[in-house]
Design a protein around this motif. Structure first.
Motif, PDB file in Angstrom:
ATOM      1  N   ILE A 302       0.726  -1.019   0.056  1.00 61.52           N
ATOM      2  CA  ILE A 302      -0.145  -0.071   0.010  1.00 61.52           C
ATOM      3  C   ILE A 302       0.666   1.304  -0.094  1.00 61.52           C
ATOM      4  N   LEU A 303       1.931   1.093   0.941  1.00 66.19           N
ATOM      5  CA  LEU A 303       2.873   2.277   0.945  1.00 66.19           C
ATOM      6  C   LEU A 303       3.518   2.649  -0.611  1.00 66.19           C
ATOM      7  N   LEU A 305       2.550   2.983  -3.553  1.00 68.08           N
ATOM      8  CA  LEU A 305       2.013   4.137  -4.408  1.00 68.08           C
ATOM      9  C   LEU A 305       2.654   5.309  -3.805  1.00 68.08           C
ATOM     10  N   LEU A 306       2.657   5.844  -2.567  1.00 60.90           N
ATOM     11  CA  LEU A 306       3.214   6.944  -1.977  1.00 60.90           C
ATOM     12  C   LEU A 306       4.783   6.792  -2.041  1.00 60.90           C
ATOM     13  N   ILE A 329       5.194  14.626  -0.287  1.00 61.75           N
ATOM     14  CA  ILE A 329       4.100  13.845  -0.326  1.00 61.75           C
ATOM     15  C   ILE A 329       3.526  13.454   1.014  1.00 61.75           C
ATOM     16  N   ASP A 333      -0.265  14.502   2.119  1.00 54.76           N
ATOM     17  CA  ASP A 333      -0.929  13.468   2.540  1.00 54.76           C
ATOM     18  C   ASP A 333      -1.664  13.867   4.061  1.00 54.76           C
ATOM     19  N   SER A 334      -1.097  14.423   4.988  1.00 52.81           N
ATOM     20  CA  SER A 334      -1.518  14.765   6.173  1.00 52.81           C
ATOM     21  C   SER A 334      -2.486  15.956   6.086  1.00 52.81           C
ATOM     22  N   SER A 342     -10.647  11.198   5.350  1.00 49.85           N
ATOM     23  CA  SER A 342      -9.475  10.430   5.700  1.00 49.85           C
ATOM     24  C   SER A 342      -9.276   9.276   4.503  1.00 49.85           C
ATOM     25  N   SER A 345      -7.530  11.196   1.323  1.00 52.09           N
ATOM     26  CA  SER A 345      -6.424  11.898   1.520  1.00 52.09           C
ATOM     27  C   SER A 345      -5.134  11.442   0.617  1.00 52.09           C
ATOM     28  N   ARG A 346      -5.223  10.248   0.077  1.00 50.93           N
ATOM     29  CA  ARG A 346      -4.137   9.701  -0.759  1.00 50.93           C
ATOM     30  C   ARG A 346      -4.434  10.438  -2.202  1.00 50.93           C
ATOM     31  N   ALA A 349      -2.355  13.470  -2.655  1.00 49.78           N
ATOM     32  CA  ALA A 349      -0.885  13.411  -2.734  1.00 49.78           C
ATOM     33  C   ALA A 349      -0.746  13.072  -4.498  1.00 49.78           C
ATOM     34  N   PHE A 350      -1.561  12.108  -5.063  1.00 49.08           N
ATOM     35  CA  PHE A 350      -1.471  11.750  -6.264  1.00 49.08           C
ATOM     36  C   PHE A 350      -1.997  13.213  -7.320  1.00 49.08           C
TER      37      PHE A 350
END
Length: 371
Positions: A302-303, A305-306, A329, A333-334, A342, A345-346, A349-350
């Motif tokens: 999952i991480l 992607l970030l 990023i 994200d935060s 929540s 939030s990703r 980032a994208f």
């Protein structure tokens, strides 16, 4: 310049200006909205909120700190991915699961050391099946041992994977290596799931909390993540700029054929690239679990992607870009939680990734370069 070239140039320029205008307008709105939120004011139009809301300074600072910490760990893990791309010239999709491997190896070691003399069965310690949760303050020595094992153990895993999978394919095209890395990722992920199960385990909790300023406090685990990440990033910088190995790695990234002609031992550089990248990935995974408190078999996937987003935003192939991209990023994200639920939030980032690629396609640090 011909007419067609002139028209093409103008279209590219207008497209770039249009994209920049949209990004600038979005940034202006978000900054204005954030300022109004901090004042506790809400502006409505036709019954809908146009701008503003409620947000305390303490909440904002906490989000910034959380984003910075996660960003540092993501940047640390992204260094290995960026090095792999710049020197071995392929996108390693197994990198996220390498992060997971390091985290599990480190936390098994930490729990085993912490459980010595406690009478707990090794199987329970191995599977985190105890009531104890570790922190830097409550279990300093076990956490340090776990950190070292996470780095060293991951190095062993990536060297074995390279010897069995990537080294025999060294002359293959990039697509073949990419597909092979996906196979390695699946093998690592489901091997972990087979051994440890698919449940999420709580392994760490804060042992102490320190107030930095009124409204903002940090835990001992967060301080450890900050100190270790910054120290390792500084170490990578010194390695690249002050050592023969760093110069050899930069030469391989810039022009592999020329580097071979000048006598640089290419296979040795590749091996050291795996060692450094694997160690940083494992330590990054261990630190992320230390900060979040939980671990699962697929958290590295999952991480990933970030991590890819951070590396691409910074400039794929640039180690400094991976560091800066990770922090950016992580912050996005935060801070996206101010405006988005929540679960979304990703997406922010994208969105930043897309914006950076529209304005600067080669990334913030532009181009394939180890440094």
């Amino acid at each position: 310049m011909g007419i067609s070239e002139s028209l093409s140039s103008r279209r590219q320029l207008s497209g770039g200006l249009s994209g920049a205008s949209v990004v600038a307008a979005a940034l202006v709105y978000l900054v204005a909205d954030l300022i109004v939120k901090l004042t506790g004011t809400t502006v409505l139009a036709f019954g809908f909120r146009v701008i503003g809301g409620s947000l305390t300074v303490g909440s904002l600072l906490s989000m910034v700190v959380d984003g910075l910490l996660v960003g540092l760990a993501v940047g640390l893990a992204g260094i290995g991915l960026s090095m792999t791309y710049s020197i071995l010239d392929f996108a390693n999709f197994a990198h996220g699961d390498t992060v997971t491997v390091g985290a599990f190896l480190g936390w098994v070691a930490a729990y085993t050391v912490a459980g010595l003399g406690s009478g707990a069965a090794f199987a329970d310690l191995f599977l985190f099946d105890t009531d104890q949760q570790l922190s830097v303050v409550s279990a300093f020595a076990p956490v340090v041992v776990g950190l070292v094992v996470a780095g060293a153990g991951t190095v062993g895993v990536v060297l074995v994977v390279d010897r069995l999978t990537y080294r025999p394919m060294r002359g293959s095209d990039n697509i073949s290596l990419l597909i092979a890395s996906i196979g390695v990722a699946l093998a690592l992920r489901y091997l972990i799931a087979f051994v440890f199960g698919t449940q999420t385990s709580g392994v760490a909790s804060s042992g102490a909390r320190f107030q930095v300023i009124p409204g903002l406090s940090v835990t001992d685990n967060e301080i450890a993540l900050l100190v270790v990440s910054v120290t390792l990033m500084l170490g990578v910088h010194l390695l690249l700029q002050r050592t023969k190995l760093g110069k050899a790695m930069r030469a391989m990234a810039d022009n592999e054929d020329l580097a071979r002609v000048t006598g640089i031992p290419a296979e040795r550089v590749v091996r050291l690239t795996w060692i450094l990248g694997g160690a940083l990935a494992g330590i990054g995974g261990f630190l992320l679990v230390l900060e979040s408190g939980t671990i699962s078999f697929n958290f590295g996937w999952i991480l990933l992607l970030l991590i890819f987003a951070a590396v691409i935003v910074g400039g794929i192939g640039s180690i400094y870009g991976a560091m800066a991209g990770g922090v950016l990023i992580g912050l996005v994200d935060s801070l996206a939680l101010i405006w988005l639920p929540s679960g979304l939030s990703r997406a922010a980032a994208f969105a930043v990734l897309i914006a950076v690629l529209l304005l600067r396609p080669s990334g913030l640090f532009g181009g394939v370069s180890t440094a």
